[in-house]
Motif scaffolding. Sequence first.
Motif, short mmCIF file in Angstrom:
data_model
loop_
_atom_site.label_atom_id
_atom_site.label_comp_id
_atom_site.label_asym_id
_atom_site.label_seq_id
_atom_site.Cartn_x
_atom_site.Cartn_y
_atom_site.Cartn_z
N ALA A 7 8.03 30.68 -47.49
CA ALA A 7 6.69 29.99 -48.19
C ALA A 7 5.78 29.98 -47.24
CB ALA A 7 7.16 28.78 -48.48
N GLU A 8 6.13 29.54 -45.89
CA GLU A 8 5.01 29.44 -45.04
C GLU A 8 4.45 30.76 -44.51
OE1 GLU A 8 4.76 28.60 -40.14
OE2 GLU A 8 6.52 27.68 -41.43
N LEU A 9 5.19 31.62 -44.68
CA LEU A 9 4.62 33.23 -44.26
C LEU A 9 4.09 33.98 -45.36
CD1 LEU A 9 7.36 34.31 -41.57
CD2 LEU A 9 5.06 33.39 -41.20
N GLY A 10 4.40 33.57 -46.40
CA GLY A 10 4.05 34.11 -47.86
C GLY A 10 4.75 35.62 -48.06
N ILE A 11 5.90 35.90 -47.47
CA ILE A 11 6.83 37.01 -47.69
C ILE A 11 8.02 36.84 -48.10
CG2 ILE A 11 5.67 37.92 -45.59
CD1 ILE A 11 8.12 37.09 -43.85
N SER A 12 8.87 37.86 -48.45
CA SER A 12 10.13 37.71 -48.99
C SER A 12 10.96 38.64 -47.75
CB SER A 12 10.25 38.47 -50.12
OG SER A 12 11.67 38.62 -50.57
N LEU A 13 11.77 37.70 -47.23
CA LEU A 13 12.70 38.30 -45.97
C LEU A 13 13.77 38.93 -46.52
CD1 LEU A 13 12.78 35.10 -43.85
CD2 LEU A 13 11.56 37.22 -43.35
N GLU A 14 14.06 38.83 -47.77
CA GLU A 14 15.42 39.26 -48.54
C GLU A 14 15.11 40.74 -48.87
OE1 GLU A 14 17.64 39.12 -52.72
OE2 GLU A 14 17.29 37.32 -51.86
N SER A 15 13.80 41.13 -49.36
CA SER A 15 13.67 42.33 -49.83
C SER A 15 12.72 43.14 -48.77
CB SER A 15 12.67 42.18 -50.97
OG SER A 15 11.47 41.59 -50.54
N ASP A 16 12.38 42.62 -47.49
CA ASP A 16 11.61 43.26 -46.52
C ASP A 16 12.51 43.33 -45.44
OD1 ASP A 16 9.68 44.60 -44.96
OD2 ASP A 16 7.82 43.42 -45.70
N GLU A 17 13.06 44.61 -45.05
CA GLU A 17 13.88 44.44 -43.96
C GLU A 17 12.94 44.45 -42.52
OE1 GLU A 17 16.39 48.10 -41.29
OE2 GLU A 17 15.64 48.40 -43.59
N GLY A 18 11.37 45.17 -42.61
CA GLY A 18 10.79 45.10 -41.53
C GLY A 18 10.35 43.57 -41.14
N ALA A 19 10.01 42.91 -42.04
CA ALA A 19 9.66 41.65 -41.94
C ALA A 19 10.52 40.89 -41.10
CB ALA A 19 9.47 40.75 -43.38
N ILE B 131 22.68 34.34 -45.13
CA ILE B 131 22.33 32.96 -45.43
C ILE B 131 23.26 32.26 -46.11
CG2 ILE B 131 20.24 31.93 -46.85
CD1 ILE B 131 19.51 33.68 -44.45
N ALA B 132 24.04 32.60 -46.93
CA ALA B 132 25.26 31.90 -47.45
C ALA B 132 26.15 31.45 -46.67
CB ALA B 132 25.84 32.90 -48.59
N ALA B 133 26.46 32.26 -45.58
CA ALA B 133 27.68 31.76 -44.84
C ALA B 133 27.20 30.74 -43.98
CB ALA B 133 28.00 33.03 -43.90
N LEU B 134 25.78 30.67 -43.36
CA LEU B 134 25.58 29.49 -42.60
C LEU B 134 24.66 28.40 -43.32
CD1 LEU B 134 24.11 31.82 -39.54
CD2 LEU B 134 26.29 30.18 -39.75
N ASP B 135 24.58 28.47 -44.64
CA ASP B 135 23.94 27.49 -45.36
C ASP B 135 22.45 27.43 -45.03
OD1 ASP B 135 26.20 26.71 -47.06
OD2 ASP B 135 26.79 25.50 -45.08
N LEU B 136 22.00 28.40 -45.10
CA LEU B 136 20.42 28.62 -44.52
C LEU B 136 19.33 28.84 -45.48
CD1 LEU B 136 20.88 30.80 -41.34
CD2 LEU B 136 20.58 28.31 -41.55
N GLU B 137 19.60 28.58 -47.00
CA GLU B 137 18.96 28.54 -47.94
C GLU B 137 17.52 28.07 -47.77
OE1 GLU B 137 17.93 30.40 -51.84
OE2 GLU B 137 19.62 30.84 -50.44
N THR B 138 17.72 26.63 -47.46
CA THR B 138 16.51 25.81 -47.52
C THR B 138 15.58 26.18 -46.34
OG1 THR B 138 17.76 23.80 -48.51
CG2 THR B 138 15.67 23.51 -47.07
N PRO B 139 15.97 26.34 -45.07
CA PRO B 139 15.00 26.61 -43.96
C PRO B 139 14.55 27.91 -43.96
CG PRO B 139 17.40 26.51 -43.10
CD PRO B 139 17.43 25.90 -44.31
N ILE B 140 15.18 28.94 -44.69
CA ILE B 140 14.68 30.23 -44.78
C ILE B 140 13.57 30.51 -45.94
CG2 ILE B 140 15.32 32.50 -45.50
CD1 ILE B 140 15.91 31.98 -42.50
N ARG B 141 13.98 29.72 -47.03
CA ARG B 141 13.03 29.53 -48.14
C ARG B 141 11.83 29.07 -47.65
NH1 ARG B 141 15.24 33.27 -50.13
NH2 ARG B 141 16.58 33.26 -52.03
N ALA B 142 11.84 27.92 -46.84
CA ALA B 142 10.36 27.23 -46.30
C ALA B 142 9.79 28.38 -45.41
CB ALA B 142 11.08 25.93 -45.62
N LEU B 143 10.57 28.90 -44.70
CA LEU B 143 9.84 30.08 -43.48
C LEU B 143 9.14 31.02 -44.61
CD1 LEU B 143 9.26 30.97 -40.89
CD2 LEU B 143 11.53 32.18 -41.07
#
Length: 413
Positions: free
Chosen positions: A271-283, A257-269
């Motif tokens: 929030a939309e899905l109601g999940i944490s992609l950082e803590s959930d590998e399966g998600a 996320i840091a290398a590609l500057d994806l903080e904003t779109p990933i955080r938005a995703l």
Amino acid sequence: MYRLLSDIRVVEGASFIAAPYCTLLLSQLGADVIRFDAIGGGPDYRRWPLGPGGDSFYWEGLNKGKKSVALNLAMPEGRELAIAIVTAEGKDGGIFVTNYPETGFLSHDSLCSVRPDLVTARILGHADGASAVDYTVNCAVGIPYMTGPEGDEHVPINHVLPAWDLLAGSTAAVSVLAAIEYRKCTGLGQHIRIPLSDVAAATLGTLGQIAEVAISGADRPKFGNSLYGAFGRDFGCADGKRVMIVALTSKQWKALIAALDLETPIRALEAELGISLESDEGARFLHRERIDAIVEQAVARYTLAALSQRFKSSGVCFGVYRTVQEALTDDPSFVESNPIFANVEHPSGCRYPTPGFPASFSSEARRNPYPAPALGQDTEEVLTTLLRVPSAALASLHDQGVIRLPDRLLSPS
């Protein structure tokens, strides 16, 4: 090449991959490996890939560092010599690796009647003795139906890596060493059976793939190049190059996320899905299509060189797709400057990078790998030294067609 197993002698009667790979590993660790070959070569002696003169690079690769004795196993005298080599006296010997049938002149029971403490490691296709090779085992355990483009559920895709052969050979090598230790403690030999199909079944069971199907009642579908159960896929760069990006751990995910500057779109995703992609590998796997679209757009902005620089500085886990030729020419660490390789001239007359044992040991310096033997080049040494066959009898055995000696031994004195 190491000398860690210099106190053991292993005899090989085998062809193709699994059994020769077992003894190759033992040889690279220092064991004295003697293989008996058919005069003119066995069924794998000319197997592709071939050198310019028709010699098999495959055969040279699997048999480097071994000794070769050429015998006519169709003759009783040739079979007697093979038995004598396998059962030769000495506490360092009595170890036999083979893929010959369980019955016949090389059966364990027959050999044990000569040397009771014999350790035999036998590679089989199936546990019941039925014939099988890597590709027929692989198709039977389901791997090809999990491999390939998503959606082509009824099209099996074979792989080019003989995984079950290599795993069976490694299993055999570990089993031989365990049997040697057991014999030291008890004085007893034993017959070790290593079926390719059992190696494959055990591997799928160990990786949870049998439990997955047994409990769910459904086969795993194909997912193309996506990494099952986590984030990982191939992506295209601006210059047409492709990279494999993997984020198994939270640390790897944050680095991407840091290398590609994806903080904003990933955080938005998230929030939309109601999940944490950082803590959930399966998600990350379940929502891979949404994530892939974001990453794909970001990666496509960079050339491979620019992307590699960003990924390396951020600690991203990635790999570049290359052909073998590209790996040889573009990455010195792959072969050119890799200490496991040395340029060795083989019986084919070709000199090429040859690998030794891939592990390193702190107690011993690595030695350069040895070349493969010429077919039958060690017949004289083994028969006169190990079996104490009188030198005068060698030419007679050759003339009878029982053995094959190098031409230098047959010239008039």
